[in-house]
Design a protein around this motif. Sequence first.
Motif, PDB file in Angstrom:
ATOM      1  N   ASP A 363       0.834  -1.208   0.000  1.00  0.00           N
ATOM      2  CA  ASP A 363       0.000   0.000   0.000  1.00  0.00           C
ATOM      3  C   ASP A 363       0.867   1.255   0.000  1.00  0.00           C
ATOM      4  O   ASP A 363       1.721   1.441   0.862  1.00  0.00           O
ATOM      5  N   GLY A 364       0.633   2.103  -0.977  1.00  0.00           N
ATOM      6  CA  GLY A 364       1.398   3.331  -1.101  1.00  0.00           C
ATOM      7  C   GLY A 364       2.622   3.186  -1.967  1.00  0.00           C
ATOM      8  O   GLY A 364       3.266   4.178  -2.293  1.00  0.00           O
ATOM      9  N   THR A 365       2.939   1.939  -2.341  1.00  0.00           N
ATOM     10  CA  THR A 365       4.111   1.703  -3.189  1.00  0.00           C
ATOM     11  C   THR A 365       3.700   1.038  -4.498  1.00  0.00           C
ATOM     12  O   THR A 365       3.946   1.567  -5.578  1.00  0.00           O
ATOM     13  N   LEU A 366       3.079  -0.122  -4.411  1.00  0.00           N
ATOM     14  CA  LEU A 366       2.599  -0.794  -5.615  1.00  0.00           C
ATOM     15  C   LEU A 366       1.182  -0.377  -5.987  1.00  0.00           C
ATOM     16  O   LEU A 366       0.843  -0.288  -7.167  1.00  0.00           O
ATOM     17  N   VAL A 367       0.351  -0.154  -4.965  1.00  0.00           N
ATOM     18  CA  VAL A 367      -1.033   0.279  -5.218  1.00  0.00           C
ATOM     19  C   VAL A 367      -1.327   1.478  -4.329  1.00  0.00           C
ATOM     20  O   VAL A 367      -0.683   1.695  -3.300  1.00  0.00           O
ATOM     21  N   HIS A 368      -2.277   2.271  -4.752  1.00  0.00           N
ATOM     22  CA  HIS A 368      -2.675   3.434  -3.962  1.00  0.00           C
ATOM     23  C   HIS A 368      -3.141   2.976  -2.576  1.00  0.00           C
ATOM     24  O   HIS A 368      -3.817   1.950  -2.443  1.00  0.00           O
ATOM     25  N   ASP A 369      -2.780   3.769  -1.580  1.00  0.00           N
ATOM     26  CA  ASP A 369      -3.080   3.402  -0.202  1.00  0.00           C
ATOM     27  C   ASP A 369      -4.535   3.738   0.127  1.00  0.00           C
ATOM     28  O   ASP A 369      -4.914   4.916   0.198  1.00  0.00           O
ATOM     29  N   VAL A 370      -5.342   2.690   0.308  1.00  0.00           N
ATOM     30  CA  VAL A 370      -6.714   2.837   0.787  1.00  0.00           C
ATOM     31  C   VAL A 370      -6.730   2.256   2.197  1.00  0.00           C
ATOM     32  O   VAL A 370      -6.607   1.038   2.362  1.00  0.00           O
ATOM     33  N   PRO A 371      -6.836   3.088   3.224  1.00  0.00           N
ATOM     34  CA  PRO A 371      -6.722   2.578   4.595  1.00  0.00           C
ATOM     35  C   PRO A 371      -7.669   1.409   4.865  1.00  0.00           C
ATOM     36  O   PRO A 371      -8.869   1.466   4.559  1.00  0.00           O
ATOM     37  N   TYR A 372      -7.060   0.331   5.408  1.00  0.00           N
ATOM     38  CA  TYR A 372      -7.803  -0.859   5.822  1.00  0.00           C
ATOM     39  C   TYR A 372      -8.722  -1.340   4.697  1.00  0.00           C
ATOM     40  O   TYR A 372      -9.920  -1.593   4.886  1.00  0.00           O
ATOM     41  N   ASN A 373      -8.159  -1.476   3.523  1.00  0.00           N
ATOM     42  CA  ASN A 373      -8.954  -1.851   2.355  1.00  0.00           C
ATOM     43  C   ASN A 373      -9.271  -3.345   2.340  1.00  0.00           C
ATOM     44  O   ASN A 373      -8.353  -4.177   2.368  1.00  0.00           O
ATOM     45  N   GLY A 374     -10.541  -3.677   2.282  1.00  0.00           N
ATOM     46  CA  GLY A 374     -10.963  -5.058   2.127  1.00  0.00           C
ATOM     47  C   GLY A 374     -11.748  -5.289   0.851  1.00  0.00           C
ATOM     48  O   GLY A 374     -12.350  -6.357   0.675  1.00  0.00           O
ATOM     49  N   ASP A 375     -11.726  -4.293  -0.034  1.00  0.00           N
ATOM     50  CA  ASP A 375     -12.506  -4.363  -1.272  1.00  0.00           C
ATOM     51  C   ASP A 375     -11.570  -4.503  -2.470  1.00  0.00           C
ATOM     52  O   ASP A 375     -10.851  -3.553  -2.815  1.00  0.00           O
ATOM     53  N   PRO A 376     -11.544  -5.643  -3.149  1.00  0.00           N
ATOM     54  CA  PRO A 376     -10.655  -5.806  -4.312  1.00  0.00           C
ATOM     55  C   PRO A 376     -10.902  -4.777  -5.404  1.00  0.00           C
ATOM     56  O   PRO A 376      -9.973  -4.385  -6.115  1.00  0.00           O
ATOM     57  N   VAL A 399      10.730 -10.887  -7.620  1.00  0.00           N
ATOM     58  CA  VAL A 399       9.975  -9.779  -7.036  1.00  0.00           C
ATOM     59  C   VAL A 399       9.057 -10.345  -5.963  1.00  0.00           C
ATOM     60  O   VAL A 399       8.582 -11.483  -6.059  1.00  0.00           O
ATOM     61  N   GLY A 400       8.828  -9.536  -4.936  1.00  0.00           N
ATOM     62  CA  GLY A 400       7.988  -9.984  -3.839  1.00  0.00           C
ATOM     63  C   GLY A 400       7.324  -8.818  -3.145  1.00  0.00           C
ATOM     64  O   GLY A 400       7.577  -7.651  -3.451  1.00  0.00           O
ATOM     65  N   VAL A 401       6.463  -9.147  -2.189  1.00  0.00           N
ATOM     66  CA  VAL A 401       5.738  -8.152  -1.404  1.00  0.00           C
ATOM     67  C   VAL A 401       5.988  -8.430   0.067  1.00  0.00           C
ATOM     68  O   VAL A 401       5.961  -9.587   0.512  1.00  0.00           O
ATOM     69  N   VAL A 402       6.233  -7.360   0.822  1.00  0.00           N
ATOM     70  CA  VAL A 402       6.342  -7.439   2.282  1.00  0.00           C
ATOM     71  C   VAL A 402       5.417  -6.362   2.834  1.00  0.00           C
ATOM     72  O   VAL A 402       5.650  -5.175   2.638  1.00  0.00           O
ATOM     73  N   SER A 403       4.368  -6.764   3.513  1.00  0.00           N
ATOM     74  CA  SER A 403       3.279  -5.830   3.805  1.00  0.00           C
ATOM     75  C   SER A 403       2.762  -5.984   5.230  1.00  0.00           C
ATOM     76  O   SER A 403       2.470  -7.093   5.680  1.00  0.00           O
ATOM     77  N   ASN A 404       2.661  -4.847   5.940  1.00  0.00           N
ATOM     78  CA  ASN A 404       1.968  -4.823   7.227  1.00  0.00           C
ATOM     79  C   ASN A 404       0.467  -4.764   6.988  1.00  0.00           C
ATOM     80  O   ASN A 404      -0.009  -3.912   6.222  1.00  0.00           O
ATOM     81  N   GLN A 405      -0.272  -5.643   7.632  1.00  0.00           N
ATOM     82  CA  GLN A 405      -1.742  -5.651   7.513  1.00  0.00           C
ATOM     83  C   GLN A 405      -2.349  -5.791   8.910  1.00  0.00           C
ATOM     84  O   GLN A 405      -2.953  -6.809   9.256  1.00  0.00           O
ATOM     85  N   SER A 406      -2.164  -4.748   9.707  1.00  0.00           N
ATOM     86  CA  SER A 406      -2.627  -4.800  11.094  1.00  0.00           C
ATOM     87  C   SER A 406      -4.148  -4.800  11.198  1.00  0.00           C
ATOM     88  O   SER A 406      -4.703  -5.073  12.274  1.00  0.00           O
TER      89      SER A 406
END
Length: 520
Positions: A363-376, A399-406
Amino acid sequence: MTPSYSIVVPTVGRPQLAALLGSLRTACAGGPQPLDVVVVDDRPFPDADGGRNQDLDLGRDPVPGVRVLRTGGRGPAAARNVGWRSVRTEWVAFLDDDVVVPERWAAALEQDLATAGPDVAGVQGRIVVPLPSHRPPTDLERNTAGLETAAWATADMVYRRSALRTVHGFDERFRRAYREDADLALRVRTAGWDLEHGVRFVEHPVRPADDLASVRAQAGNADDALLRTLHGRDWRTRTRAGRGRLPWHVATVAAGLTAVGSCLAAVGPASPGRRAARASAVLAGSAWAGLTAAFATQRLAPGPRRGDDGYGPELRRMVLTSALIPFAAVGRRVLGTWRWRRVLGGEVPAWPPPIRAVLFDRDGTLVHDVPYNGDPDAVEPMPGARRVLDGLRDDGLWVGVVSNQSAIGRGLLTSAQVDAVDARVRRLLGPFDTWQRCPHRPEDECTCRKPEPGLVLRAAAELGLLPAECAVVGDIGSDVGAAVASGARSVLVPTEVTRREELSAAPVVAATLDEVVTLL
């Protein structure tokens, strides 16, 4: 003007750490204060996925401003790299966690730095090993006392950060507290810098050890093999390591193995061949016994005498370990030589190794940051994201993803909802070779939530890479922090949420994702 400095202490949680941090308060009272004190906890992470960070005993009254970073058990070279990369001072003082810092240490350090010319990359402090006065020292005590004459030992060594940046710090392929400091000093001097000895000193007490400690210490022969692979046959002369006993150990092992082989060949009815085998067994066995006895005598002679306290246990240790050390030393050297020639292909590679994987924040790097997004359907790639990823894939990089999803830990989203968003990202941006996420809340104090290194370390392990072969791309300071803590390289791509202090602290900044590729 007093040069600015920070202190970095790698630790595996030894109880002496609290005493060191307490003594630093007094030691720094009479001199310039460090701008930063970083304790790098290199104990392995708990086995549980993202397990809670272990508490570290810093003592009741440590030097002010202590920060703790965690590296997950990657060795002192990696721990020191994390420490110096996390500070911004001109100088970095490395101390071992079991040394004793005397009063006025900081004042003496100030004197050392004030006299260091612009071509001086580092200044070593003297190491004093207290030995018993009522009897000769044991083998363990004499080995520890060898630190007093060791060249560029990081028990107390201060380096200029610009020199560390020039050579990319410690080589993290050295996983033990052995030879990593000699390798760094050699690379620094090869780069054109000078190293000096200072007037300050620390004490390094002899740590208690069991009877087989000297046998386990032969694991360092694998590091000798790495040094030879990296720096050639004359590495001992160039690193001031002194002469080793490996040729004698090889002779001892050869005699022992020959004796065993001859004994096996001599089994059976008498014959000329078996008689020759018995004679060979006697000769080789005598050679092995003689070499082993000479080694034990050499180690016993400078030690406690009959009637001294500890003589009996020392005699037992020397007899046992003198028989085991040659086989341990040769075995470790052979395995180390095989491993590094196989891994490095017999070439002399640079440190750090080339980047083989690029790990992106989501979020904010590969895709636009939508806070707490649960909608594909709300997933929208950042400009150029697919083009950059495809270019990296075409270049043969993972290539890979490392993502916080609190949001998962907070109960705002389910794992299934986040899975659906992740799947949408894959459909829009293509396949990823590794995908790591942390579901924990900040208050869980897990080992995987960025800026902790767990996500990056898991990604590197899944890809079979060293963390140094990875780069982390993100938009905020926690992404850079995770890269620093894991030993990966980092590129910050700022957005409107990036704070000014995060931007100024980032080692590498790219204006866009497209620019990231040019900076790797």
